[in-house]
Design a protein around this motif. Structure first.
Motif, PDB file in Angstrom:
ATOM      1  N   MET A   6       0.891  -1.245   0.051  1.00 46.73           N
ATOM      2  CA  MET A   6      -0.090   0.131  -0.052  1.00 46.73           C
ATOM      3  C   MET A   6       0.847   1.383   0.004  1.00 46.73           C
ATOM      4  O   MET A   6       0.512   2.049  -0.808  1.00 46.73           O
ATOM      5  CB  MET A   6      -0.999   0.119   1.164  1.00 46.73           C
ATOM      6  N   GLY A   7       1.950   1.279   0.725  1.00 47.24           N
ATOM      7  CA  GLY A   7       2.858   2.253   0.837  1.00 47.24           C
ATOM      8  C   GLY A   7       3.703   2.690  -0.506  1.00 47.24           C
ATOM      9  O   GLY A   7       3.656   4.031  -0.816  1.00 47.24           O
ATOM     10  N   GLU A   8       4.088   1.393  -1.220  1.00 49.13           N
ATOM     11  CA  GLU A   8       4.943   1.638  -2.229  1.00 49.13           C
ATOM     12  C   GLU A   8       3.937   2.031  -3.461  1.00 49.13           C
ATOM     13  O   GLU A   8       4.427   2.466  -4.326  1.00 49.13           O
ATOM     14  CB  GLU A   8       5.618   0.333  -2.541  1.00 49.13           C
ATOM     15  N   ALA A   9       2.666   1.620  -3.450  1.00 50.19           N
ATOM     16  CA  ALA A   9       1.815   2.238  -4.819  1.00 50.19           C
ATOM     17  C   ALA A   9       0.623   2.742  -4.104  1.00 50.19           C
ATOM     18  O   ALA A   9      -0.612   2.119  -4.163  1.00 50.19           O
ATOM     19  CB  ALA A   9       1.621   0.875  -5.503  1.00 50.19           C
ATOM     20  N   PRO A  10       0.556   3.910  -3.594  1.00 50.29           N
ATOM     21  CA  PRO A  10      -0.598   4.482  -3.054  1.00 50.29           C
ATOM     22  C   PRO A  10      -1.602   4.676  -4.088  1.00 50.29           C
ATOM     23  O   PRO A  10      -2.760   4.671  -3.786  1.00 50.29           O
ATOM     24  CB  PRO A  10      -0.102   5.940  -2.408  1.00 50.29           C
ATOM     25  N   ASP A  11      -1.258   4.888  -5.445  1.00 49.26           N
ATOM     26  CA  ASP A  11      -2.391   5.136  -6.368  1.00 49.26           C
ATOM     27  C   ASP A  11      -3.328   3.935  -6.689  1.00 49.26           C
ATOM     28  O   ASP A  11      -4.311   3.878  -6.710  1.00 49.26           O
ATOM     29  CB  ASP A  11      -1.700   5.332  -7.769  1.00 49.26           C
ATOM     30  N   LEU A  12      -2.642   2.674  -6.512  1.00 48.15           N
ATOM     31  CA  LEU A  12      -3.488   1.370  -6.525  1.00 48.15           C
ATOM     32  C   LEU A  12      -4.342   1.430  -5.282  1.00 48.15           C
ATOM     33  O   LEU A  12      -5.451   0.774  -5.354  1.00 48.15           O
ATOM     34  CB  LEU A  12      -2.508   0.164  -6.453  1.00 48.15           C
ATOM     35  N   LEU A  13      -3.810   1.737  -3.993  1.00 45.85           N
ATOM     36  CA  LEU A  13      -4.808   1.828  -2.970  1.00 45.85           C
ATOM     37  C   LEU A  13      -5.890   2.794  -3.267  1.00 45.85           C
ATOM     38  O   LEU A  13      -7.364   2.335  -2.830  1.00 45.85           O
ATOM     39  CB  LEU A  13      -4.054   2.368  -1.484  1.00 45.85           C
ATOM     40  N   LEU A  49      -1.477  10.823  -5.969  1.00 46.04           N
ATOM     41  CA  LEU A  49      -0.508  10.248  -5.469  1.00 46.04           C
ATOM     42  C   LEU A  49       0.466   9.903  -6.518  1.00 46.04           C
ATOM     43  O   LEU A  49       1.292   8.839  -6.261  1.00 46.04           O
ATOM     44  CB  LEU A  49      -0.774   9.308  -4.379  1.00 46.04           C
ATOM     45  N   GLY A  50       0.837  10.297  -7.530  1.00 44.44           N
ATOM     46  CA  GLY A  50       1.995   9.976  -8.300  1.00 44.44           C
ATOM     47  C   GLY A  50       1.467   8.843  -9.457  1.00 44.44           C
ATOM     48  O   GLY A  50       2.545   8.458 -10.103  1.00 44.44           O
ATOM     49  N   GLY A  51       0.381   8.510  -9.218  1.00 40.30           N
ATOM     50  CA  GLY A  51      -0.005   7.482 -10.183  1.00 40.30           C
ATOM     51  C   GLY A  51      -1.342   7.465 -10.691  1.00 40.30           C
ATOM     52  O   GLY A  51      -2.302   8.431 -10.268  1.00 40.30           O
ATOM     53  N   PRO A  52      -1.876   6.856 -12.014  1.00 45.17           N
ATOM     54  CA  PRO A  52      -2.923   7.060 -12.530  1.00 45.17           C
ATOM     55  C   PRO A  52      -4.092   6.198 -12.045  1.00 45.17           C
ATOM     56  O   PRO A  52      -3.895   5.161 -11.282  1.00 45.17           O
ATOM     57  CB  PRO A  52      -3.047   6.201 -13.944  1.00 45.17           C
ATOM     58  N   VAL A  53      -5.285   6.817 -11.648  1.00 45.05           N
ATOM     59  CA  VAL A  53      -6.508   6.012 -11.308  1.00 45.05           C
ATOM     60  C   VAL A  53      -7.618   6.410 -12.077  1.00 45.05           C
ATOM     61  O   VAL A  53      -7.754   7.520 -12.732  1.00 45.05           O
ATOM     62  CB  VAL A  53      -6.900   6.826  -9.768  1.00 45.05           C
ATOM     63  N   ARG A  54      -8.172   5.303 -12.705  1.00 41.56           N
ATOM     64  CA  ARG A  54      -9.236   5.019 -13.692  1.00 41.56           C
ATOM     65  C   ARG A  54     -10.549   5.346 -13.124  1.00 41.56           C
ATOM     66  O   ARG A  54     -10.971   4.355 -12.197  1.00 41.56           O
ATOM     67  CB  ARG A  54      -9.007   3.988 -14.319  1.00 41.56           C
ATOM     68  N   LEU A  55     -11.699   6.189 -13.411  1.00 43.22           N
ATOM     69  CA  LEU A  55     -12.655   6.506 -13.063  1.00 43.22           C
ATOM     70  C   LEU A  55     -13.813   5.897 -13.990  1.00 43.22           C
ATOM     71  O   LEU A  55     -14.045   6.770 -15.077  1.00 43.22           O
ATOM     72  CB  LEU A  55     -12.884   7.451 -12.201  1.00 43.22           C
TER      73      LEU A  55
END
Length: 316
Positions: free
Chosen positions: A13-20, A153-159
């Motif tokens: 979770m900490g390494e990939a906050p965007d996935l969280l 948080l530095g990564g893509p989030v798909r909505l």
């Protein structure tokens, strides 16, 4: 092994906050829809003290009715109004043929009557609409399609646009019903009925009228839930299993609490998504099918009245 179970998921979770964030968003949408379905259970339980086992099949029946009317050539929004009318007729029929003859009977009798109603609606639905899965009329109802990608948080989030619409519509309906049943005369009458049927009757409140209103409201909830779940996963009789996921939601939040249904839905929705994504690989997947019931079992052991339910103390 303990490291993989207790530490590694949190490191991920900490390494990939965007996935969280992505996981939490998907859980939020599911949680809001669970809360919407649970609201139908809560309304009927508050009015009659009975868990309505038929709420799950009401979700399917409402969705199938909408699709069936549209397939007959009726415009989508007119079909939507006619489906609401069908749910009103169903509410009146349940009050007249089921609730009124069984008034003052033990709660288990009414509970078993909802079992009978479930299989009646299953048979009626299969007779009228067939047993094959159907696609929700998403386009005809102008429900949005497509995806928006945002950076969090530095990564893509798909909505998914459909998920956004589902969350907004379900939240709005929950808010409207919560205000309606807490601030209006009918809402006060419902609370009086929930406290005592005899006391409500003594001050001139019509149980029959309240039951029709509450079952109709539960039918509208089932219709909206059927549209949203059907748009996400198709419409079939197996959809009632998803609807019954509201049972652990009710155990968490309390069977008589509208805020409890909301909070319980969010806990279950986000909890099962996080569990499936981060702990699912450790057990081969499928956590989302049973995690909610494990959480509910823990609540039954340590807080059986739920987060917002009233603790009942009986003095001997």
């Amino acid at each position: 092994m303990l490291y993989k179970v207790l530490i590694e998921p949190f490191v991920f979770m900490g390494e990939a906050p965007d996935l969280l964030v992505q996981t939490l968003w998907e859980g939020l949408v599911s949680g809001v829809l669970y809360a919407l379905i649970a609201l139908g259970f809560v309304l009927i339980f508050k009015a009659s003290g009975v868990f309505n086992f038929a709420q799950g099949i009401m979700v399917v029946f409402a969705a199938l009715t909408l699709i069936g009317l549209y397939e007959k050539g009726i415009p989508a929004f007119l079909a939507l109004l006619l489906t609401a009318g069908v749910m009103l007729v169903l509410a009146m029929a349940v009050e007249r043929l089921v609730l009124r003859p069984l008034v003052n009977q033990p709660d288990i009798i009414l509970f078993m009557a909802t079992f009978g109603l479930t299989y009646l609606l299953i048979g009626l639905g299969e007779l009228i609409f067939g047993g094959s899965p159907k696609e929700m009329i998403t386009g005809a109802l102008y429900l949005p399609q497509g995806t928006t990608e945002v950076t969090v948080l530095g990564g893509p989030v798909r909505l998914q646009h459909l998920d956004i619409a589902a969350a907004v519509i379900a939240s709005a309906m929950i808010a409207v019903l919560a205000v309606f049943f807490s601030k209006t005369r009918i809402g006060r009458a419902l609370r009086a009925v929930a406290d005592s049927h005899k006391a409500a009757l003594s001050v001139g409140i019509s149980l029959n009228q309240i039951w029709v209103i509450v079952w109709f409201a539960a039918g509208l909830v089932a219709l909206v839930a059927g549209i949203m779940w059907g748009a996400r996963s198709g419409v079939s009789f197996s959809l009632q299993i998803i609807a019954l996921k509201a049972l652990p939601v009710l155990i968490l939040g309390g069977f008589t609490s509208i805020p409890g249904a909301i909070v319980g839905g969010l806990i279950v929705g986000m909890g099962e998504k996080i569990g499936e994504f981060y702990w699912g690989p450790l057990v081969g997947g499928g956590i989302d099918t049973w995690l909610a019931y494990v959480i509910a079992l823990l609540f039954l052991l340590y807080r059986p009245q739920g987060l917002f339910g009233e603790r009942i103390i009986e003095r001997i």
